[in-house]
Design an enzyme around this catalytic site. Structure first.
Site, PDB file in Angstrom:
ATOM      1  N   HIS A   1       3.341   6.525  -6.509  1.00  0.00           N
ATOM      2  CA  HIS A   1       2.934   7.261  -7.626  1.00  0.00           C
ATOM      3  C   HIS A   1       2.954   9.273  -6.960  1.00  0.00           C
ATOM      4  O   HIS A   1       3.502   9.790  -7.758  1.00  0.00           O
ATOM      5  CB  HIS A   1       1.210   8.162  -6.469  1.00  0.00           C
TER       6      HIS A   1
ATOM      7  N   HIS B   1       1.779   4.753  -2.630  1.00  0.00           N
ATOM      8  CA  HIS B   1       1.839   5.866  -2.648  1.00  0.00           C
ATOM      9  C   HIS B   1       3.101   6.224  -2.869  1.00  0.00           C
ATOM     10  O   HIS B   1       2.788   7.197  -3.519  1.00  0.00           O
ATOM     11  CB  HIS B   1       1.079   5.642  -1.435  1.00  0.00           C
TER      12      HIS B   1
ATOM     13  N   HIS C   1       1.037  -0.933   0.443  1.00  0.00           N
ATOM     14  CA  HIS C   1       0.261  -0.129   0.150  1.00  0.00           C
ATOM     15  C   HIS C   1       0.545   1.644   0.272  1.00  0.00           C
ATOM     16  O   HIS C   1       0.732   1.472  -0.700  1.00  0.00           O
ATOM     17  CB  HIS C   1      -0.920  -0.039   1.169  1.00  0.00           C
ATOM     18  N   GLU C   2       1.380   1.210   1.281  1.00  0.00           N
ATOM     19  CA  GLU C   2       2.632   2.546   1.097  1.00  0.00           C
ATOM     20  C   GLU C   2       2.997   2.850   0.233  1.00  0.00           C
ATOM     21  O   GLU C   2       3.200   3.764  -0.436  1.00  0.00           O
ATOM     22  CB  GLU C   2       3.665   2.468   2.566  1.00  0.00           C
TER      23      GLU C   2
END
Length: 598
Positions: free
Chosen positions: A396, A393, A389-390
């Site tokens: 991105h 981020h 998940h991190e």
């Protein structure tokens, strides 16, 4: 004996992030802080000058870019150092000092928006002709100028500014009441042992295999909220009145339009999400029936929604294994994407393990040099998904910063959860593809099903409740505790179906949700999740062309509005298709779960 948490100095450097990539020393940070302190005076020098010429406006915009980088570096360094050990007074002080500078700069720049709005459209177009370099900032300036209809006179704006503390009061009151004042009775398990009930312990207690404990904790928490139902209703009603005042004062048609305008999201997207989820509620009802069956209970209650339906699966996942499995799961994204992931894992992007005083939880901070990811890895499946998940981020942020000019590098919150959840979806589908053990596979599917329930269905239900209470205020209706409880009960019955007992205690759940004070925020969890699932499916099914489109989205920053950026990746959030596609996957997972556990 419990494992001892090490001091920061005892953690090997290979497991720490490299904050020195921003500033080699604290002294270097201090030198840049001095530069930032002079920024307010320099900004003030532009007052009355922005409308004078294209060259002067361009000069200011370029300085604003330069200042953005300086401030980002200062903030990131101080906050990251503070999070390494929150007990360290030196870094607490550095955070405070840079916040003071930010306030000074914000005050000095208060003239900028009114001055930009004072430039006529004809004069602005002439600026672009006179100075072609100004074209870089066209979208940036347009976003400010499009709000012209909602900007008031100078005197009115001053009055609106004076209301800021007042309109923020409901959130402040809720936070103090909920976090500081409320205390809950202990819960009791089947053996008569007491367990402390707090905001932090409630969900773990709800996940317990001991049904007596779950019910006890459930009633402990909600009995307290019930005893303060009128206070809770008054505070939340005040929040809707504040939003209604601000929306009317700024000439928006509704509180929803006012809230969504900042992210350039049409009102139709919010309402389309709710309608699409309504169309797919039979899948949710099916999941509730399956949960009831697998738990083997005559009656399924609200306090049975969080406990695992697959027992006795012990997954020990060390960080190195998690890192490799996430890397493997990203193969459909291509080697360029995986190189960025590998760079982050091996070159100081991640702070991996817990130490005494370290900030809890996990996050990704998109610094200019490279992102910084804070973890507190505990060798669990949840921690493996947190890594995926991190790093979603982080990648991105990395691609946006690398591709976009400074003024367009930051992506808006509407799309913030897309990349992170897409990574999680790819990881889950990789683990399912490579797992042959029936019980482990069922455990993974249950984990995925719960993500759909809590992120897509539940957050949409929250979004619908928030819309309903605001609409009641806008139409002049009163919001009593009885009205809110009845609204919330009707939604629970609609979303969860006939195979669950909606306990009366659950009618008070609205009173403990802080997000209802965040001004139409929660819908973005559901839209982001839907978009991410749809994108991951497209990547897996279509391959290179889908990846190319997706990388374009990740590289887009805020160079266009978020709906347009997502359309470029192949997802149209103005339609029901992303939600429908995501929930088709949810239904297929239900098929497999029934087969595995049948």
């Amino acid at each position: 004996m419990a494992e001892r948490i090490p001091q920061r100095s005892e953690v090997a450097q290979e497991y720490k992030w490299k904050i020195s990539d921003i500033y080699p020393t604290d002294e270097a940070w201090e030198q840049d802080l001095l530069k930032a302190k002079s920024a307010a005076e320099r900004i003030a020098g532009y007052k009355g000058q922005l409308c004078a010429s294209a060259e002067k406006l361009l000069e200011y915009m370029r300085y604003d870019d330069e200042l953005t980088v300086l401030l980002e570096n200062l903030i990131n360094y101080a906050q990251r150092k503070n999070d390494e050990d929150t007990r360290e007074a030196k870094y607490q002080d550095m955070v405070s000092r840079v916040e003071v500078v930010l306030v000074d700069i914000s005050g000095a720049a208060s003239f900028v928006t009114p001055e930009l709005l004072s430039i006529t459209d004809e004069a602005m177009e002439q600026f672009y002709k006179d100075c072609p370099d100004m074209e870089l900032y066209r979208r940036c300036l347009d976003r400010v100028r499009l709000k012209r209809a909602h900007i008031l006179s100078e005197a009115e704006e001053k009055l609106m500014a004076l209301t800021g503390e007042m309109t923020g009061s409901p959130d402040t009151i809720f936070s103090m009441f909920n976090d500081a004042d409320l205390k809950f009775p202990d819960a009791v398990d089947k053996d008569g042992k007491k367990h402390q009930v707090t905001h932090g312990s409630f969900i773990p207690l709800m996940q317990s295999g001991d049904r007596v404990l779950r019910e006890s904790a459930f009633k402990s928490l909600y009995s307290v909220y019930e005893s303060f139902k009128n206070t809770s209703a008054a505070v939340l009603a005040s929040q809707t009145k504040c939003l209604n005042f601000r929306a009317k004062a700024r000439k928006y048609d509704s509180t929803l339009e006012a809230a969504l305008s900042g992210n350039e999201v049409p009102v139709s997207v919010y309402k389309q999400l709710i309608e699409a989820v309504h169309e797919n509620l039979p899948y949710m009802h099916r999941y509730v029936r399956l949960r009831k069956k697998l738990l083997g209970v005559e009656e399924l209650h609200a306090y049975d929604l969080y406990c695992p339906i697959v027992q006795d699966v012990d997954l020990e996942i060390p960080f190195e294994q998690a890192k490799q499995e996430v890397y493997d799961s990203l193969a459909p994204m291509g080697e360029d994407y995986r190189k960025i992931y590998k760079e982050g894992c091996e070159n100081g992007w991640i702070d991996i393990y817990e130490n005494e005083g370290k900030r809890s939880g996990a996050y990704s901070a998109g610094a200019r040099v490279h992102p910084f990811v804070l973890l507190n890895h505990k060798n669990t499946l949840n921690c493996e998904f947190t890594l995926a998940h991190e790093m979603g981020h982080a990648i991105h942020s990395y691609l946006s910063n690398k591709t976009q000019p400074i003024c367009y590098a930051d992506y808006v919150i509407f799309v913030a959860e897309v990349a992170s959840t897409c990574n999680e979806s790819l990881l889950m589908q990789h683990l399912l593809k490579t797992t042959t053990d029936k019980k482990r596979r069922a455990y993974l599917i249950n984990y995925f099903l719960e993500q759909f329930r809590t992120t897509l269905y539940r957050q949409t239900m929250f979004a619908e409740f928030e819309l309903l209470i605001n609409e009641k205020t806008e139409s002049g209706e009163s919001l009593t505790a009885e009205v809110m409880c009845e609204l919330y009960r009707e939604l629970n019955l609609k979303y969860y179906g006939e195979d669950i007992i909606i306990d009366r205690e659950l009618d008070m759940e609205w009173a403990r949700i802080p997000h209802f004070f965040y001004n139409y925020y929660v819908y973005q969890y559901a839209t982001g999740f839907s978009a991410a699932i749809a994108l991951s499916q497209r990547i897996l099914n279509e391959g290179e062309s889908a990846v190319r489109d997706y990388i374009g989205f990740l590289s887009g920053g805020c160079s266009s509005d978020p709906i347009t950026l997502l359309k470029g990746a192949g997802v149209d959030m103005t339609t029901a298709q992303p939600v429908n596609d995501a929930l088709k996957l949810f239904n297929s997972l239900l098929d497999e779960m029934e087969e595995l556990m049948g």
